[in-house]
Scaffold this motif. Structure first.
Motif, PDB file in Angstrom:
ATOM      1  N   ALA A   1      97.230  41.736 170.592  1.00  0.00           N
ATOM      2  CA  ALA A   1      98.375  42.735 169.906  1.00  0.00           C
ATOM      3  C   ALA A   1      97.310  43.674 170.440  1.00  0.00           C
ATOM      4  O   ALA A   1      98.367  45.247 171.754  1.00  0.00           O
ATOM      5  CB  ALA A   1      98.592  43.122 169.374  1.00  0.00           C
ATOM      6  N   ALA A   2      96.213  43.898 170.755  1.00  0.00           N
ATOM      7  CA  ALA A   2      95.939  45.066 170.937  1.00  0.00           C
ATOM      8  C   ALA A   2      95.009  46.064 172.294  1.00  0.00           C
ATOM      9  O   ALA A   2      95.108  46.563 172.494  1.00  0.00           O
ATOM     10  CB  ALA A   2      94.347  45.486 170.216  1.00  0.00           C
ATOM     11  N   TRP A   3      94.817  44.340 172.811  1.00  0.00           N
ATOM     12  CA  TRP A   3      94.180  44.555 174.902  1.00  0.00           C
ATOM     13  C   TRP A   3      95.661  44.143 175.252  1.00  0.00           C
ATOM     14  O   TRP A   3      94.772  44.058 176.849  1.00  0.00           O
ATOM     15  CB  TRP A   3      93.043  43.963 174.230  1.00  0.00           C
ATOM     16  CG  TRP A   3      92.555  42.864 174.375  1.00  0.00           C
ATOM     17  CD1 TRP A   3      92.583  41.854 174.595  1.00  0.00           C
ATOM     18  CD2 TRP A   3      91.723  42.392 173.135  1.00  0.00           C
ATOM     19  NE1 TRP A   3      92.217  40.534 174.272  1.00  0.00           N
ATOM     20  CE2 TRP A   3      91.428  41.448 173.063  1.00  0.00           C
ATOM     21  CE3 TRP A   3      90.945  43.496 171.922  1.00  0.00           C
ATOM     22  CZ2 TRP A   3      90.869  40.776 171.716  1.00  0.00           C
ATOM     23  CZ3 TRP A   3      90.144  43.016 171.540  1.00  0.00           C
ATOM     24  CH2 TRP A   3      90.165  41.677 171.042  1.00  0.00           C
TER      25      TRP A   3
ATOM     26  N   PHE B   1      92.077  36.420 167.044  1.00  0.00           N
ATOM     27  CA  PHE B   1      92.391  37.944 166.872  1.00  0.00           C
ATOM     28  C   PHE B   1      93.980  37.428 165.718  1.00  0.00           C
ATOM     29  O   PHE B   1      94.742  37.332 166.197  1.00  0.00           O
ATOM     30  CB  PHE B   1      92.721  38.454 167.685  1.00  0.00           C
ATOM     31  CG  PHE B   1      91.236  39.150 168.174  1.00  0.00           C
ATOM     32  CD1 PHE B   1      90.100  39.612 167.161  1.00  0.00           C
ATOM     33  CD2 PHE B   1      90.519  38.474 169.060  1.00  0.00           C
ATOM     34  CE1 PHE B   1      88.634  40.372 168.028  1.00  0.00           C
ATOM     35  CE2 PHE B   1      89.996  38.097 169.676  1.00  0.00           C
ATOM     36  CZ  PHE B   1      88.470  39.560 168.751  1.00  0.00           C
ATOM     37  N   GLY B   2      94.051  38.463 165.126  1.00  0.00           N
ATOM     38  CA  GLY B   2      95.896  38.407 164.610  1.00  0.00           C
ATOM     39  C   GLY B   2      96.288  39.272 165.759  1.00  0.00           C
ATOM     40  O   GLY B   2      95.613  40.147 165.981  1.00  0.00           O
TER      41      GLY B   2
ATOM     42  N   VAL C   1      95.951  48.172 165.225  1.00  0.00           N
ATOM     43  CA  VAL C   1      94.651  47.795 165.531  1.00  0.00           C
ATOM     44  C   VAL C   1      94.130  47.796 164.474  1.00  0.00           C
ATOM     45  O   VAL C   1      93.853  48.997 163.093  1.00  0.00           O
ATOM     46  CB  VAL C   1      94.599  48.243 166.710  1.00  0.00           C
ATOM     47  CG1 VAL C   1      93.010  47.695 166.882  1.00  0.00           C
ATOM     48  CG2 VAL C   1      95.129  47.995 167.856  1.00  0.00           C
ATOM     49  N   GLY C   2      92.908  46.645 163.833  1.00  0.00           N
ATOM     50  CA  GLY C   2      92.825  47.432 162.363  1.00  0.00           C
ATOM     51  C   GLY C   2      93.242  46.795 161.056  1.00  0.00           C
ATOM     52  O   GLY C   2      92.646  47.128 160.359  1.00  0.00           O
ATOM     53  N   ALA C   3      94.511  46.533 160.877  1.00  0.00           N
ATOM     54  CA  ALA C   3      95.327  46.507 159.791  1.00  0.00           C
ATOM     55  C   ALA C   3      96.651  45.839 160.083  1.00  0.00           C
ATOM     56  O   ALA C   3      96.691  45.333 160.969  1.00  0.00           O
ATOM     57  CB  ALA C   3      96.135  48.032 159.837  1.00  0.00           C
TER      58      ALA C   3
ATOM     59  N   LEU D   1     103.798  41.432 172.802  1.00  0.00           N
ATOM     60  CA  LEU D   1     103.184  41.177 174.111  1.00  0.00           C
ATOM     61  C   LEU D   1     103.684  39.960 174.030  1.00  0.00           C
ATOM     62  O   LEU D   1     104.378  39.412 172.973  1.00  0.00           O
ATOM     63  CB  LEU D   1     102.418  41.291 174.249  1.00  0.00           C
ATOM     64  CG  LEU D   1     101.811  43.332 174.483  1.00  0.00           C
ATOM     65  CD1 LEU D   1     100.282  42.944 174.121  1.00  0.00           C
ATOM     66  CD2 LEU D   1     102.348  43.111 176.170  1.00  0.00           C
ATOM     67  N   GLU D   2     103.968  39.389 175.300  1.00  0.00           N
ATOM     68  CA  GLU D   2     104.113  38.016 175.851  1.00  0.00           C
ATOM     69  C   GLU D   2     102.637  36.592 174.253  1.00  0.00           C
ATOM     70  O   GLU D   2     103.136  35.857 174.325  1.00  0.00           O
ATOM     71  CB  GLU D   2     103.452  37.458 176.307  1.00  0.00           C
ATOM     72  CG  GLU D   2     103.518  35.801 177.036  1.00  0.00           C
ATOM     73  CD  GLU D   2     102.645  35.342 178.746  1.00  0.00           C
ATOM     74  OE1 GLU D   2     103.212  34.606 179.521  1.00  0.00           O
ATOM     75  OE2 GLU D   2     102.019  36.479 179.014  1.00  0.00           O
ATOM     76  N   CYS D   3     102.129  37.139 173.691  1.00  0.00           N
ATOM     77  CA  CYS D   3     100.994  36.808 173.328  1.00  0.00           C
ATOM     78  C   CYS D   3     101.462  36.298 171.918  1.00  0.00           C
ATOM     79  O   CYS D   3     101.545  35.111 171.372  1.00  0.00           O
ATOM     80  CB  CYS D   3      99.342  37.077 173.366  1.00  0.00           C
ATOM     81  SG  CYS D   3      99.941  38.310 172.429  1.00  0.00           S
ATOM     82  N   ALA D   4     102.125  37.003 171.411  1.00  0.00           N
ATOM     83  CA  ALA D   4     102.962  36.970 170.388  1.00  0.00           C
ATOM     84  C   ALA D   4     104.279  35.655 170.625  1.00  0.00           C
ATOM     85  O   ALA D   4     104.259  35.387 169.209  1.00  0.00           O
ATOM     86  CB  ALA D   4     103.532  38.929 169.800  1.00  0.00           C
TER      87      ALA D   4
END
Length: 187
Positions: free
Chosen positions: A101-103, A127-128, A139-141, A169-172
């Motif tokens: 979700a971060a990038w 990465f979660g 991010v980071g939590a 985002l699509e990745c989720a």
């Protein structure tokens, strides 16, 4: 092999430590790949494995290397061993994708020259995928909506997981679909 940015020998601290273990080789010749994912001929793998194993243990016992490399220590052991044995690697960014979700990396569209056009060879789920209920990446939590392999040590995810926020985002969505695939009776 896949390029890991944190495996770059150009980083003064990491590269400086690696140079100590490369007596007859320039640190710039070290492949920034780590051992996974990598496509390698079995004879080369057999050649590198004993030195990789030895160096990983020696790096672990070196306080400076252990502190700097942490969880990446065996990856650095591999890269240093490969450099010492003059094993060359073709660094191929498109062999895998590490979406989060971060990038804002997508799976189905080109993202400049970096991302694969469609279906990378490997979906490296490291990465979660974390979101607030409003669809804001966390991010980071841990987010209010979270799909992270670390939640399921020793067990499969539930058969039905709540869908991510609509604007995720699509990745989720891809990860959700792949995590809740039909299961066999042996699972």
């Amino acid at each position: 092999g896949y390029f890991f940015p944190y495996m770059s020998p150009k980083d003064p601290k990491s590269g400086g430590i690696a140079q100590k273990w490369l007596p007859d080789t320039k640190v710039a010749d070290m492949p920034p790949v780590g051992p996974s994912p990598i496509l390698i001929h079995v004879d080369l793998l057999r050649a590198v494995t004993p030195l990789w194993y030895e160096l990983s243990w020696r790096l672990k016992r070196d306080p400076e290397a252990n502190a700097a490399y942490g969880w990446m220590l065996e990856m650095w052991g591999y890269s240093i061993a490969a450099a010492r044995l003059k094993i060359k690697h073709f660094v191929w960014q498109r062999i895998q994708i590490e979406p989060s979700a971060a990038w804002h990396q997508t799976l189905s569209e080109r993202d400049g020259d970096w991302a694969p056009a469609v279906d990378p060879f490997i979906y490296h789920y490291t990465f979660g995928v974390e979101y607030s209920v409003d669809g804001v990446p966390v991010v980071g939590a841990v987010g209010e909506w979270s799909l992270d392999k670390r939640h399921y040590f020793g067990a499969l995810p539930p058969k039905q997981l709540a869908p991510p926020p609509h604007c995720a985002l699509e990745c989720a969505w891809v990860l959700l679909a792949r995590s809740t695939r039909p299961r066999t009776s042996s699972e």
